[in-house]
Write a protein that holds these residues in place. Structure first.
Motif, mmCIF file in Angstrom:
data_model
loop_
_atom_site.group_PDB
_atom_site.id
_atom_site.type_symbol
_atom_site.label_atom_id
_atom_site.label_comp_id
_atom_site.label_asym_id
_atom_site.label_seq_id
_atom_site.Cartn_x
_atom_site.Cartn_y
_atom_site.Cartn_z
ATOM 1 N N UNK A 22 22.313 53.956 69.650
ATOM 2 C CA UNK A 22 22.341 52.394 69.220
ATOM 3 C C UNK A 22 23.757 52.254 68.612
ATOM 4 N N UNK A 23 24.706 51.317 69.014
ATOM 5 C CA UNK A 23 26.102 50.991 68.636
ATOM 6 C C UNK A 23 26.297 49.594 68.074
ATOM 7 N N UNK A 24 25.188 48.730 68.377
ATOM 8 C CA UNK A 24 25.480 47.512 67.855
ATOM 9 C C UNK A 24 24.090 47.005 67.136
ATOM 10 N N UNK A 25 24.389 46.481 66.057
ATOM 11 C CA UNK A 25 23.054 46.024 65.248
ATOM 12 C C UNK A 25 23.324 44.154 64.974
ATOM 13 N N UNK A 26 22.241 43.824 65.345
ATOM 14 C CA UNK A 26 22.191 42.305 64.948
ATOM 15 C C UNK A 26 21.181 42.063 63.857
ATOM 16 N N UNK A 27 21.472 41.358 62.758
ATOM 17 C CA UNK A 27 20.617 41.117 61.829
ATOM 18 C C UNK A 27 20.349 39.552 61.567
ATOM 19 N N UNK A 28 19.196 39.303 61.899
ATOM 20 C CA UNK A 28 18.821 37.749 61.850
ATOM 21 C C UNK A 28 17.965 37.417 60.395
ATOM 22 N N UNK A 29 18.419 36.553 59.773
ATOM 23 C CA UNK A 29 17.702 36.254 58.378
ATOM 24 C C UNK A 29 17.093 34.829 58.623
ATOM 25 N N UNK A 30 16.024 34.848 58.491
ATOM 26 C CA UNK A 30 15.263 33.455 58.288
ATOM 27 C C UNK A 30 14.701 33.092 57.125
ATOM 28 N N UNK A 31 13.833 32.069 57.005
ATOM 29 C CA UNK A 31 13.535 31.430 55.457
ATOM 30 C C UNK A 31 12.085 31.404 55.270
ATOM 31 N N UNK A 32 11.489 32.167 54.464
ATOM 32 C CA UNK A 32 10.293 31.681 53.371
ATOM 33 C C UNK A 32 8.888 31.796 54.303
ATOM 34 N N UNK A 33 8.573 32.780 54.998
ATOM 35 C CA UNK A 33 7.185 32.711 55.614
ATOM 36 C C UNK A 33 6.652 33.828 55.235
ATOM 37 N N UNK A 34 5.236 33.674 55.071
ATOM 38 C CA UNK A 34 4.431 34.819 54.919
ATOM 39 C C UNK A 34 3.563 35.516 56.344
ATOM 40 N N UNK A 35 3.373 36.678 56.218
ATOM 41 C CA UNK A 35 2.785 37.187 57.621
ATOM 42 C C UNK A 35 1.811 36.204 57.986
#
Length: 796
Positions: free
Chosen positions: A419-432
Motif C-alpha cells: 500500500x503506497x497511498x493512504x486516504x483519510x476521510x474524517x466525518x462528524x458525530x455519529x454513533x454505530x
C-alpha cells in the motif's frame, strides 16, 4: 526500590508473553471486565485504588480546609458548573452548589471557614462562608464585564498569609490581579504573554509564582508591586506548582511533557527534570497536571491525567529524585492532595465509560469522583505499580496472533507495504447504532438506527463488500477534542479542560482547531509526515472561513501550501457532494501527472447536520449528501490506476450526537482497500488511535504519542491477497435537497444554536431534535437520565 524495579521488569516480561492471549479476544467491549477492572474505549483499563464518592461533572479544582475536615471541589463540566463540599471525616458529599459558571480556582482562607472560587467566563471571584459543612455565598468581586464583553476567564488563585490580599490569574487576557479582599477592589494588574493556569504565593520572599500554561515558563512576580522579576523556563504547559516547606524547591507539573520541573528557588533555575511517565523513554501523553507533597516533603505525588494514575517520586535528596512507583486512579485524574497522610484524588471523567441508549448526551454522561486512598506502604506501592502496568496497553504491544504472514500492514514503521497511498476521510458525530444499527451481521440495535440503508446506501454497501467494524470507538467526546485525537492521537489538557465550558454554553471561543495552546508537543499527523518526508495533501481539515476577513484560513503551519484552496472547510451550508467534486478535480490532475501524494486528509462534515433550522436541509438529506460524497470518493479511487496500492480509512471525529447500546463512544468506521477482507465482520476492539497507528505503519512514520503507539493496529481486517474488484457508487434513495418543513420539531431551539464553526451548545438537545425530526415528533424516546444538577434546556 530494588524490589519494585525487579517486580516491574518481571511484569514487563510477563506482559510481553501474555499479550497474545489478551489481544486475541476480539469481543472485548468497554465496561467491567471479569477481573473487575474497567476497560475504557481506548483500550486502557482502570482499577482505582481506595474508595470514592461521586462529585460533579469534570472536577477541575480542589482545596482542603486548614483543619483537614472539608474539601471544596469545583466542577466545570458540560452539564453544568457546581461546587461539591466534601466532609472528609465522613467521606461524604454533603453539599452540591449549582453555579452559573466555574473553572479550576478554589482556595480556603487560613481561618478555615471561608473560601473563594473563580467563575470562568463570569469574570468574577465569589466568596463563600462554610459553617457546619454548609457553604453560603457572601459576596462577589467582579474582575470585569462578563464574557463576551470582556475575555478574562480567571483560573487559579491564592491568598496572602494574613488573608488580606487575593491573587488571581486568568487565561483569557493572561493577567495577574492583586485584590484587596476586604474592600473588594482590584489594586493592580499585570499582563503576561501566555494563558495562565495557577499561582502560588510565597510570603517569605514576597513573590508570586505564576504558571504560564500557554507557554513554557514560570513567571516570578513581586507580590507587592506586581512587577515581573524573571521568567524561569520549564516544560510545556506548566500547570500546578508545589513548594517545599523550607522554601528551597518549587515543583512544576508540565502537562504536555510527561515531566515535573524542579526549580531551585534561590538560584532561580531548574535543577532537575523528573519523568512521571510509566517509562522514562515513553512518548508524550501522560499529562501530569497536578501534584502534592507529603507532610515531610519526602515524597511527591503527581496526577498523570491520561495515564489514569499517580506517579510517586522520592524527593528526599536534593536534585536526586527517584521513582517509587505508581498508584491506579479513576479516569483522568485532575487533582491530588495529601491530608493526614492519605491521598485525595479527583477523577475528571469518573470511573467507567457508559452506553447511552436513552439518548443521554455524552458531554454530561461521565460523572467525576473523589478517591480516598490510604497512605501507601512500600508493599502497597509494589502492588499498585503492577496494577498500573496491567492497565496500560503500552505493555501489551504484541499483536502477532492477529497478523498473518505478509500482512500488508507492516509490523514496524519502515517495513515494506504494498500500500503506497493512504486516504483519510474524517466525518462528524455519529454513533454505530445510528447508522449501522440495522445491519443484522453486526452488534447493532435497530431501534436506535435513524440513518440506515435508505439514507446511507453507499456506506452500507462498503461495509457489506469490504469489512464491517462493529467494535470501533472514538477516543474523544466531542468535535473539539475529536479533531485533535483524530489528527494527533492526543488532546492536550487545555482542550480537555476547556471544551466542556464552551459546549455547556458558558462562554469562550472555539479555538480547538488552531495552533498554539491546543497543539500537542509533537504536533499533528501532517507534522509527522513532514518530518519524515511523506508527501501529503489536505482537503478541509483545520481550514475555516474567518468571520472578519471573510477569507478561508489555514490554521496550522504544516498545512500551509498543502491545503486545497478549492475545497470548502467547515460550512454546513455547502454540500459534501460539491466537496467530493473539488477533491476529484485535483485527484484527476494527480493521476494525469502520476504525482499523487502518499497521504491525503479529506474532511466531509455534513453528516453532522444542522438539525431542523428553518429553510435548511433536513438531517437525513445532509447525512445522505455525506454518504453520496463518501461513495463518490471511494468509487473514483477504486476505478483509478492507484487502486491496487491504496487504502481508504473513514471515521467520525466523535460520536457525541447519538445513542448507542454498547457505549457512547462507539462509532462507525470503514476501511476500503484491495487488501481488505471482503464480506467480513471484524469484531476486534479498535479505536481512533488504532486507525491512526495503522496509517502510520503503512506510511512508514513513527507514532506521535503513547496512544497511537499502544493502540491495536487493524491487522485482522487486512489480508495479503488483494481483491481488485472496485466499488461502484450507489445512487441516493432520498432527495438530497430535501428541506426542513415549517414547524418541524425543535425548529425554535435550532434558531438559538450557534453552528458557525462547530457543534456548540446546547448539543445535548441536538440528539432529541435529530431523532424526532427523522422518526417523527411524536416518536417515543426514552427519557434521558439526568442528575439533579444537570442543566436541561427548554425548547425555547
Amino acid at each position: 526500590m530494588k524490589s519494585l524495579l525487579l517486580l516491574l521488569c518481571i511484569f514487563f516480561a510477563g506482559c510481553a508473553a501474555d499479550a497474545p492471549s489478551l489481544l486475541s479476544q476480539r469481543d472485548f467491549q468497554p465496561g467491567k471486565m471479569p477481573d473487575h477492572r474497567i476497560l475504557l474505549p481506548n483500550g486502557w483499563m482502570l482499577s482505582p485504588a481506595g474508595t470514592s464518592v461521586s462529585v460533579g461533572d469534570l472536577p477541575l479544582g480542589m482545596d482542603i480546609s486548614p483543619d483537614g475536615k472539608f474539601a471544596a471541589i469545583v466542577n466545570s463540566g458540560e452539564s453544568g458548573a457546581t461546587i461539591s463540599v466534601i466532609d472528609l471525616v465522613k467521606k461524604e458529599n454533603v453539599q452540591t452548589i449549582r453555579m452559573v459558571s466555574l473553572w479550576n480556582g478554589v482556595r480556603f482562607l487560613h481561618g478555615g471557614n471561608e473560601f473563594y472560587v473563580t467563575t470562568g467566563n463570569e469574570n468574577s471571584v465569589i466568596h463563600f462562608e462554610l459553617g457546619n459543612g454548609i457553604a453560603e455565598p457572601v459576596d462577589t468581586i467582579q474582575l470585569g464585564k462578563k464574557f463576551p464583553a470582556e475575555n478574562i476567564s480567571p483560573t487559579g488563585l491564592d491568598v496572602s498569609r494574613n488573608d488580606s490580599t487575593l491573587y488571581v490569574v486568568s487565561k483569557g487576557n493572561n493577567s495577574v490581579y492583586k485584590i484587596d479582599r476586604v474592600r473588594k477592589t482590584i489594586l493592580l494588574t499585570l499582563q503576561l504573554e501566555h494563558d495562565l493556569y495557577s499561582c502560588l504565593y510565597d510570603d517569605d520572599r514576597g513573590v508570586l509564582f505564576v504558571s504560564e500554561w500557554g507557554g513554557k515558563e514560570i513567571a516570578v512576580v513581586n507580590a507587592d508591586s506586581l512587577r515581573l522579576i524573571r521568567a524561569i523556563p520549564v516544560g510545556d504547559h506548566p500547570t500546578e506548582m508545589a513548594e517545599t516547606k523550607d522554601g528551597k524547591r518549587l515543583f512544576v507539573a508540565n502537562a504536555n511533557n510527561n515531566t515535573v520541573s524542579v526549580i531551585d528557588i534561590g538560584a532561580g533555575k531548574v535543577i532537575e527534570t523528573i519523568s512521571t511517565a510509566l517509562s522514562p523513554d515513553a512518548l508524550n501523553g501522560s499529562t501530569p497536571n497536578s501534584l502534592a507533597l507529603s507532610a515531610g516533603d519526602k515524597t511527591l505525588f503527581v496526577a498523570n491525567a491520561d495515564n489514569n494514575c499517580l506517579a510517586v517520586i522520592d524527593i528526599s535528596k536534593f536534585g536526586q529524585s527517584r521513582s517509587k512507583g505508581f498508584i491506579p486512579t479513576g479516569w483522568y485524574p485532575t487533582e491530588v492532595r495529601v491530608v493526614d497522610g492519605a491521598l485525595l484524588v479527583t477523577n475528571g471523567k469518573g470511573e467507567i465509560s457508559k452506553a447511552n441508549p436513552h439518548h443521554e448526551y455524552i458531554g454530561g454522561l461521565l460523572r467525576g469522583t473523589l478517591s480516598f486512598i490510604p497512605s501507601p506502604t512500600n508493599t502497597d506501592l509494589e502492588h499498585y505499580s503492577a496494577e498500573v502496568f496491567q492497565n496500560t496497553p503500552l505493555t501489551r504491544t504484541s499483536t502477532a496472533p492477529q497478523r498473518e504472514t505478509n500482512n500488508p500492514i507492516p509490523l514496524h514503521e519502515g517495513d515494506a507495504s504494498p500500500i503506497k497511498h493512504v486516504f483519510y476521510i474524517i466525518k462528524e458525530n455519529r454513533t454505530y447504532d445510528q447508522v449501522f444499527g440495522d445491519i443484522s451481521r453486526g452488534n447493532g440495535d435497530s431501534s436506535l438506527c435513524i440513518f440506515g440503508a435508505d439514507v446511507t446506501p453507499n456506506e452500507h454497501a462498503i461495509a457489506d463488500e469490504f469489512v464491517l467494524l462493529d467494535n470501533f470507538y472514538v477516543d474523544a467526546e466531542v468535535s473539539a477534542d475529536g479533531h485533535n485525537w483524530s489528527m494527533a492521537a492526543y488532546a492536550t489538557d487545555y482542550v480537555e479542560k476547556t471544551w466542556p465550558t464552551f459546549y455547556g454554553g458558558r462562554g469562550g471561543e472555539y479555538d480547538f482547531e488552531t495552533e498554539g495552546i491546543t497543539t500537542p508537543t509533537e504536533g499533528y499527523i501532517w507534522d509527522n509526515c513532514i518530518r519524515h518526508d511523506v508527501s501529503m495533501r489536505n482537503y478541509g481539515e483545520f481550514y475555516y472561513n474567518d468571520e472578519k476577513s471573510k477569507q478561508w484560513v489555514v490554521s496550522a503551519t504544516g498545512l500551509r501550501g498543502r491545503t486545497s484552496p478549492d475545497f470548502y472547510g467547515w460550512d454546513l451550508n455547502y454540500p459534501d457532494v460539491e466537496r467530493a467534486k473539488a477533491w476529484e478535480r485535483e485527484f484527476t490532475q494527480y493521476e494525469m501527472g502520476d504525482s499523487l501524494p502518499q497521504f491525503e486528509i479529506i474532511r466531509l462534515p455534513n453528516d453532522h447536520t444542522a438539525g431542523t433550522r428553518k429553510g435548511g436541509h433536513s438531517p437525513r438529506a445532509m447525512v445522505a449528501d455525506n454518504d453520496q460524497a463518501v461513495g463518490m470518493v471511494v468509487d473514483r479511487i477504486s476505478h483509478s490506476k492507484y487502486w491496487k496500492e491504496s487504502a481508504i480509512f473513514i471515521l467520525e471525529d466523535d460520536a457525541q450526537n447519538g445513542p448507542d447500546h454498547v457505549d457512547a463512544h462507539r462509532s462507525t468506521a470503514l476501511v476500503i482497500s484491495p487488501y481488505i477482507k471482503h464480506h467480513f465482520v471484524d469484531h476486534t476492539m479498535y479505536s481512533t488511535s488504532g486507525m491512526m497507528r495503522t496509517m502510520e505503519l503503512i506510511l512508514g512514520i513513527p507514532p506521535m504519542t503513547q496512544y497511537d503507539a499502544s493502540a491495536t493496529p487493524m491487522y485482522f481486517a487486512f489480508t495479503p491477497q488483494p481483491n481488485l474488484v472496485p466499488f461502484d457508487l450507489r445512487k441516493p434513495r432520498i432527495d438530497l435537497h430535501e428541506k426542513n418543513a415549517l414547524g418541524v420539531y425543535g425548529q425554535r431551539s435550532m434558531a438559538a444554536m450557534n453552528l458557525r464553526r462547530e457543534d456548540a451548545a446546547p448539543d445535548h438537545e441536538f440528539n432529541e431534535i435529530i431523532w424526532k425530526s427523522v422518526k417523527g415528533s411524536t416518536s417515543a424516546m426514552p427519557a434521558p437520565v439526568h442528575s439533579a444538577f444537570v442543566f436541561v434546556h427548554d425548547e425555547d
